[in-house]
Design a protein around this motif. Structure first.
Motif, PDB file in Angstrom:
ATOM      1  N   LEU A 295       0.833  -1.198   0.000  1.00 42.04           N
ATOM      2  CA  LEU A 295       0.000   0.000   0.000  1.00 42.04           C
ATOM      3  C   LEU A 295       0.868   1.248   0.000  1.00 42.04           C
ATOM      4  O   LEU A 295       0.563   2.238  -0.692  1.00 42.04           O
ATOM      5  CB  LEU A 295      -0.928  -0.021   1.217  1.00 42.04           C
ATOM      6  N   ALA A 296       1.967   1.226   0.733  1.00 41.04           N
ATOM      7  CA  ALA A 296       2.876   2.383   0.769  1.00 41.04           C
ATOM      8  C   ALA A 296       3.490   2.651  -0.599  1.00 41.04           C
ATOM      9  O   ALA A 296       3.743   3.812  -0.962  1.00 41.04           O
ATOM     10  CB  ALA A 296       3.971   2.162   1.811  1.00 41.04           C
ATOM     11  N   ASP A 297       3.727   1.598  -1.391  1.00 40.36           N
ATOM     12  CA  ASP A 297       4.301   1.772  -2.733  1.00 40.36           C
ATOM     13  C   ASP A 297       3.401   2.589  -3.648  1.00 40.36           C
ATOM     14  O   ASP A 297       3.880   3.207  -4.608  1.00 40.36           O
ATOM     15  CB  ASP A 297       4.559   0.408  -3.387  1.00 40.36           C
ATOM     16  N   LEU A 298       2.099   2.588  -3.364  1.00 42.36           N
ATOM     17  CA  LEU A 298       1.156   3.289  -4.232  1.00 42.36           C
ATOM     18  C   LEU A 298       1.255   4.802  -4.100  1.00 42.36           C
ATOM     19  O   LEU A 298       0.538   5.530  -4.797  1.00 42.36           O
ATOM     20  CB  LEU A 298      -0.272   2.826  -3.933  1.00 42.36           C
ATOM     21  N   ALA A 299       2.141   5.281  -3.252  1.00 40.02           N
ATOM     22  CA  ALA A 299       2.347   6.726  -3.116  1.00 40.02           C
ATOM     23  C   ALA A 299       2.763   7.369  -4.426  1.00 40.02           C
ATOM     24  O   ALA A 299       2.535   8.573  -4.635  1.00 40.02           O
ATOM     25  CB  ALA A 299       3.394   7.009  -2.035  1.00 40.02           C
ATOM     26  N   VAL A 300       3.343   6.596  -5.332  1.00 43.63           N
ATOM     27  CA  VAL A 300       3.804   7.171  -6.604  1.00 43.63           C
ATOM     28  C   VAL A 300       2.631   7.634  -7.460  1.00 43.63           C
ATOM     29  O   VAL A 300       2.823   8.416  -8.397  1.00 43.63           O
ATOM     30  CB  VAL A 300       4.666   6.158  -7.393  1.00 43.63           C
ATOM     31  N   TRP A 301       1.412   7.186  -7.152  1.00 45.42           N
ATOM     32  CA  TRP A 301       0.244   7.566  -7.942  1.00 45.42           C
ATOM     33  C   TRP A 301      -0.485   8.768  -7.361  1.00 45.42           C
ATOM     34  O   TRP A 301      -1.502   9.195  -7.904  1.00 45.42           O
ATOM     35  CB  TRP A 301      -0.721   6.382  -8.030  1.00 45.42           C
ATOM     36  N   VAL A 302       0.036   9.302  -6.279  1.00 45.75           N
ATOM     37  CA  VAL A 302      -0.642  10.408  -5.586  1.00 45.75           C
ATOM     38  C   VAL A 302      -0.186  11.737  -6.160  1.00 45.75           C
ATOM     39  O   VAL A 302       1.006  11.948  -6.410  1.00 45.75           O
ATOM     40  CB  VAL A 302      -0.356  10.344  -4.072  1.00 45.75           C
ATOM     41  N   VAL A 303      -1.143  12.628  -6.358  1.00 41.19           N
ATOM     42  CA  VAL A 303      -0.855  13.993  -6.794  1.00 41.19           C
ATOM     43  C   VAL A 303      -1.168  14.922  -5.638  1.00 41.19           C
ATOM     44  O   VAL A 303      -2.127  14.709  -4.903  1.00 41.19           O
ATOM     45  CB  VAL A 303      -1.716  14.369  -8.019  1.00 41.19           C
ATOM     46  N   ASP A 304      -0.338  15.960  -5.459  1.00 39.64           N
ATOM     47  CA  ASP A 304      -0.490  16.985  -4.416  1.00 39.64           C
ATOM     48  C   ASP A 304       0.232  16.592  -3.141  1.00 39.64           C
ATOM     49  O   ASP A 304      -0.373  16.362  -2.100  1.00 39.64           O
ATOM     50  CB  ASP A 304      -1.955  17.279  -4.098  1.00 39.64           C
TER      51      ASP A 304
END
Length: 296
Positions: free
Chosen positions: A277-286
């Protein structure tokens, strides 16, 4: 006149207050979910729950299994517990029948299994965070809270955006933080009862929401079986989503001994290894907003 809320305040721990807040906001939790999320052992948890039950802070019921026997105790907020939560949040006191209505709602609800599944997703994350100091479940919003006007806006957002009410109905929203990096996410908890095309049509609402907010974060589809996940991924491959989507299967996670925090997520459109779940940070904007919220 003796105020029962004031009388019980001194008997509550910080963990008790977290639990009461969860029951007030999310309706119902099993003893196993509570133990995993907040306690070092089931026995310790059950003793504390009995104390809270005797103080009339929580209520409980035990559904019967169709094939005989019973499920574990299911806990809901009791009236005094609801009043304690409202007082702690400086909110108006709940209605006098709040606890009775909530208990009836869940003891007779056809959606009990779904609600427990959604809540179990988040208590699994809380349980992981309890034993991993670098991780934290910073925010957990229910389906109802996600529907409130301005639920995902900031004070500096334009008035039109602040008043925007999402068209989507996610099963929950969370903010997962690991080593200071925050990953906000929406959860769609699948029980297998809907056609997969119904799931994919929900993505248009998320696209609209993210467009209005100017921010983007992952939409997680937590499916009940690996076979259903494969079929959903084939459907997503035919019509690539315009928002970041990650899928996971509960049976796969159970066999691997992993929680939703672990490497159980496959990003739509990708064919690499599963991500945490932490790896999905790359898809976050802002990132600025996330840094502020993660530190709150």
């Amino acid at each position: 006149m003796d105020d029962p809320v004031l009388r019980v305040q001194s008997q509550l721990t910080a963990r008790d207050r977290v639990l009461l807040g969860w029951l007030y906001d999310h309706g119902v939790l099993t003893s196993f979910q509570i133990a995993d999320a907040l306690f070092p052992s089931l026995d310790f948890c059950q003793r504390r729950l009995l104390t809270l039950y005797r103080l009339r802070l929580v209520g409980r019921f035990r559904p019967q299994r169709a094939d005989g026997g019973s499920y574990p105790y299911h806990y809901v907020i009791d009236q005094l517990g609801a009043e304690v939560v409202a007082a702690g949040r400086d909110e108006r006191p709940p209605r006098r029948d709040h606890a009775r209505v909530e208990r009836r709602r869940w003891t007779s609800s056809r959606t009990l299994e779904h609600r427990l599944g959604v809540n179990g997703f988040f208590t699994d994350l809380a349980g992981y965070a309890r034993t991993h100091p670098e991780a934290r479940l910073g925010r957990w919003l229910s389906e109802a809270a996600c529907q409130r006007s301005g639920a995902f806006t900031r004070p500096e957002d334009p008035g039109l955006v602040r008043a925007f009410q999402p068209r989507v109905r996610p099963d929950g929203y969370g903010l997962w933080t690991v080593r200071g990096v925050g990953v906000p996410f929406f959860v769609e908890f699948d029980t297998g009862g809907e056609q997969l095309s119904v799931l994919t049509r929900k993505l248009a609402g998320y696209e609209e929401l993210f467009g209005r907010l100017g921010r983007v974060w992952p939409v997680l589809f937590w499916l009940h079986s690996a076979a259903r996940e494969r079929n959903l991924r084939l459907l997503l491959a035919d019509t690539p989503p315009l928002v970041p989507v990650a899928t996971g299967a509960r049976d796969h996670a159970t066999r691997a001994g992993l929680s939703p925090a672990g490497a159980v997520w496959a990003v739509a459109g990708g064919d690499g290894p599963r991500q945490t779940l932490a790896d999905l940070a790359v898809w976050v904007v802002d990132d600025r907003h996330l840094a502020e919220e993660a530190a709150a």
